[in-house]
Every structure is written in C-alpha cells, then in structure tokens.
Design a protein around this motif. Structure first.
Motif, mmCIF file in Angstrom:
data_model
loop_
_atom_site.group_PDB
_atom_site.id
_atom_site.type_symbol
_atom_site.label_atom_id
_atom_site.label_comp_id
_atom_site.label_asym_id
_atom_site.label_seq_id
_atom_site.Cartn_x
_atom_site.Cartn_y
_atom_site.Cartn_z
ATOM 1 N N GLU A 1 -6.497 12.598 -1.215
ATOM 2 C CA GLU A 1 -6.233 11.173 -1.380
ATOM 3 C C GLU A 1 -5.947 10.562 -0.008
ATOM 4 O O GLU A 1 -5.423 11.227 0.879
ATOM 5 N N TYR B 1 -8.310 2.139 -4.453
ATOM 6 C CA TYR B 1 -7.859 3.531 -4.311
ATOM 7 C C TYR B 1 -8.883 4.293 -3.491
ATOM 8 O O TYR B 1 -10.065 4.391 -3.858
ATOM 9 N N HIS C 1 -0.378 4.622 -9.201
ATOM 10 C CA HIS C 1 -0.981 5.802 -8.591
ATOM 11 C C HIS C 1 -1.556 6.725 -9.665
ATOM 12 O O HIS C 1 -2.687 7.233 -9.530
ATOM 13 N N TRP D 1 4.737 1.534 -8.503
ATOM 14 C CA TRP D 1 3.704 2.191 -7.714
ATOM 15 C C TRP D 1 3.362 3.582 -8.240
ATOM 16 O O TRP D 1 2.206 4.014 -8.167
ATOM 17 N N GLU E 1 0.818 -1.199 0.000
ATOM 18 C CA GLU E 1 0.000 0.000 0.000
ATOM 19 C C GLU E 1 0.858 1.257 0.000
ATOM 20 O O GLU E 1 2.000 1.259 0.464
ATOM 21 N N ALA F 1 -14.096 4.964 -2.501
ATOM 22 C CA ALA F 1 -13.064 4.119 -3.112
ATOM 23 C C ALA F 1 -13.545 3.497 -4.413
ATOM 24 O O ALA F 1 -14.746 3.325 -4.642
ATOM 25 N N ALA G 1 -4.687 5.226 -11.000
ATOM 26 C CA ALA G 1 -5.790 5.361 -10.047
ATOM 27 C C ALA G 1 -6.367 6.772 -10.061
ATOM 28 O O ALA G 1 -7.591 6.954 -9.999
ATOM 29 N N ARG G 2 -5.499 7.767 -10.154
ATOM 30 C CA ARG G 2 -5.980 9.145 -10.203
ATOM 31 C C ARG G 2 -6.863 9.380 -11.424
ATOM 32 O O ARG G 2 -7.925 10.016 -11.330
ATOM 33 N N TYR H 1 -6.385 -3.093 -7.645
ATOM 34 C CA TYR H 1 -5.944 -1.968 -6.831
ATOM 35 C C TYR H 1 -7.184 -1.333 -6.207
ATOM 36 O O TYR H 1 -8.212 -1.156 -6.883
ATOM 37 N N ARG I 1 -5.254 6.501 0.435
ATOM 38 C CA ARG I 1 -4.332 5.376 0.303
ATOM 39 C C ARG I 1 -4.620 4.604 -0.979
ATOM 40 O O ARG I 1 -5.718 4.691 -1.540
ATOM 41 N N LEU I 2 -3.635 3.848 -1.411
ATOM 42 C CA LEU I 2 -3.748 2.957 -2.570
ATOM 43 C C LEU I 2 -3.228 1.597 -2.155
ATOM 44 O O LEU I 2 -2.105 1.489 -1.666
#
Length: 403
Positions: free
Chosen positions: A295, A309, A274, A270, A77, A325, A277-278, A307, A297-298
C-alpha cells in the motif's frame, strides 16, 4: 521548401532558446530531485532513527500531523508506506477557519518523525529560490512554468513545447543531404558528416557541428521530451485531441465532476475508510489480474467526494512509489474510476511511459544520469543555435558595411 524550413528553424529556434535553456538546465538538476532535496534538507527528509523502535501506525501519524498543522489546515491523507530513515511527508490542504473563510495556505507540506510523531518542520514547496527548504521546488516550478503565477507560465511553456515538437522534426529533416540527380556517393555517406564533429576545424565550424550533431544524435529523445512537455502543459488543448486519433484512453480518473459543495467533514473514521479501500482494491485487482506489492497512501478528495487509494502493483513503472489507484465514493465505497500505469488502454500506457521517461522514474540511476545529460545537451543545442544566427547576422552586417 527547404529554404522555408530553414527560415522556420532559425526564427522558431531563436524564440524558444531562452525557454529551452531554462528547461534544460533545471531539468538536469531535478533529474536528481530527491537526492538534491535530501542533501539540502536532511532535517526535514532524513531524521535520525532509533534502532529497534517501531514506527507509529498510519492513523496515529495522521492524527499527529493534523494536531500540529496550522489552524484551519487539513491533513486529508494516510501514509501507508514510509521507508526506514525517511520522514513522513504529509500534504496539507485548505480548510475553513473559525469565521468560515478559507484559511491562508502558509505551508503545503508537513514533516513528522515516523517513530515519535514529532514535527520536523513545514514548507510551502517552491515558494522561494533563496531558501534551501524550497529551492528544489522552485526549480521544478521554473522548469515547467517559469515560476509565473496562475496558469500563464504553463500556457507559455505549453506553446513552446508545441513549437519544440514541430521544430524537432524540421531540424531532423534539415540534416538530411540534398537530393542530387547524379550523386556519385551514397545517401548514407553524404549524411555521415551531419553526425560528426570536425574538431580540427575552426570555432565557427565546431559550433555548427556541435549544434547539428548533438541535435541529431538525441533527436528522438528530445522529441520525446518535447511531446511529453505538451502532455504536461496542454493536455486537454493539444495532447489529447492528437493522441485520441491514434489510441484509446480510459478517462475515468478525470471524469468525475466536483460536488456542488465540498465535504465539510470526514465521511467516516480513517480506519473504516482504509478497510473499505482495501476491500475495493481486492475486488479490482482480482478483476484486472493485478498483484499488489504494498500500500502507498489513501487520500480524501473533498471537492469531488472521493477517496483515492494508491498501491504498488505489477502494473507500476516506478519501483519506489505506488501509482496503481482506484477512486471510491466517499460514502459507499463504490469504485468510480481507476488509474493503471500500464495494462489498461493503450493511450494511458503510452502517456504514462512518456511521463515516466520525462521525469526519470524508470531504469534506475543510469537513466537519470542520461536525463540530466540530455538537459545539458539541450542547453548546448540552444546556445550553439543562437551563436550560429549571431555570427551569420554579424557577417551580413560586415559585408553590408564593406560594400
């Protein structure tokens, strides 16, 4: 009918008493879980910060955590929101050791200083009642499962929660005044004594009044705690079948099955995950009309190849943590599921409110004080109920001996 319900209330109450005393007492403490844990373990949770020094970025912190974790243990994470003055607390998960076997999980939390990346310590949360690092976690396990191994404790407490829910309604009914054909006083005036405590009476009457009045004043609140306990412990077996008859649910968060073989390596760096995910959250928030505040956590779910997010948005109930999430395919970034605390299906919103109210995560400090008070009130109601039964039993035995 009433006579049968009195018998039900008596024996079900006795069967639940010990469990409710444990749940009430531990709940009164863990309503202030973060404060108590921080007081006991400042070396883990509240390290000294250097003024003017910036924190390490999320990628560097995760790399430092993975480097200092025990062999075969994974840090899957990114922590994207760490408050000043707090440590970076990483969850640890099982990996594969050199010989291919699962490594023993000796710790499930690792704490780093966010500014230096130095390890502050590790712990296996809830491991022991007699270590300050794990005390609060153990009380939490005691609260919902008696700290029993496996799922046995959850099942036992789940059954108790179902009985508690039913008994709360029975207890309320028993406080109602009996029907009278030619009653000279109104229903409310005859019900009024059930709400009051006659302090000038003897000990037996005061004990009875405490049992009845506290249970009546807190009836709806205790019913909420009882039913939310069913949600936590018997979600699929009892809670969902009942709630689905009244509300619609979005189940995408839980519907994705595990892979035939868990992921053995990270699908991508990672930083790339990330960024993916954004972008996915930007699309999702635009579709749902969400306003993202920060934000949180991921996480990589190796078992399901996803994943997760987390961000804080205007759909959240908590102010300090992000629980809005999305779930993304770990290879493609395709959104597979989502979790919205509010603003989605009615069943999800009701369930999330039940969970937040149960755990004291809304309305700030005043409500957490109230939750703690309710825990102690539950202990009082349980103990006074046992005393009522004991005194009646003792009285019957005395009369039998006298005869």
């Amino acid at each position: 009918m009433r006579a049968y319900l009195v018998i039900w209330h008596r024996w079900v109450g006795l069967a639940m008493a010990v469990f409710l005393v444990v749940a009430g007492f531990t709940g009164a403490i863990i309503a202030f879980e973060e404060e108590v844990d921080g007081w006991l373990n400042p070396h883990l949770l509240h390290p000294a910060w250097q003024a003017g020094r910036a924190s390490l970025n999320a990628y560097a912190l995760r790399e430092a955590a993975q480097r200092q974790a025990p062999a075969g243990i994974l840090v899957d994470e990114l922590l994207l929101h760490v408050e000043a003055g707090e440590s970076a607390a990483f969850r640890l998960s099982l990996g594969q050791s050199v010989d291919g076997k699962a490594a023993p999980l000796l710790a499930d939390e690792l704490f780093l200083h966010p500014q230096t990346g130095a390890m502050l310590g590790m712990r296996l949360r809830g491991d022991s009642l007699f270590q300050r690092e794990t005390l609060v976690g153990f009380l939490y396990k005691l609260h919902y499962s008696l700290a029993l191994p496996g799922n046995s404790g959850r099942l036992i407490f789940g059954i108790i929660a179902v009985l508690w829910t039913l008994d709360s309604m029975v207890a309320f009914y028993l406080t109602l005044p009996r029907r009278q054909q030619a009653a000279k006083s109104s229903f409310l005036s005859r019900w009024k004594p059930a709400w009051l405590i006659k302090w000038q009476a003897g000990a037996t009457r005061i004990n009875f009044d405490l049992h009845r009045a506290f249970g009546l004043w807190l009836c709806l609140v205790l019913l909420m705690f009882a039913w939310s306990s069913v949600m936590f412990n018997l979600r699929e077996q009892v809670y969902m079948p009942v709630m689905k008859t009244m509300f619609d649910f979005d189940l995408s968060w839980r519907s994705i099955p595990p892979l035939a073989q868990p992921l053995s390596r990270e699908p991508m760096p990672w930083s790339q995950a990330h960024a993916m995910a954004r972008q996915a959250m930007q699309r999702f928030s635009a579709e749902r009309g969400l306003k993202v505040d920060f934000e949180d956590r991921l996480r990589l779910d190796r078992q399901r190849g996803l994943y997760a997010y987390f961000v804080h948005s205007n759909a959240d109930l908590r102010s300090d943590r992000g629980n809005t999430a999305i779930l993304m395919d770990a290879a493609t970034g395709e959104i597979k599921g989502w979790w919205l605390p509010t603003g989605d299906k009615a069943g999800n919103t009701v369930s999330n409110w039940l969970g937040a109210l149960h755990m004291g995560q809304v309305f700030g400090l005043p409500y957490r004080v109230f939750v703690s008070f309710c825990g102690l009130a539950l202990v009082l109601v349980s103990v006074t109920g046992v005393l009522i039964w004991w005194r009646k039993r003792h009285g019957k035995q005395s009369r039998r001996v006298a005869r």
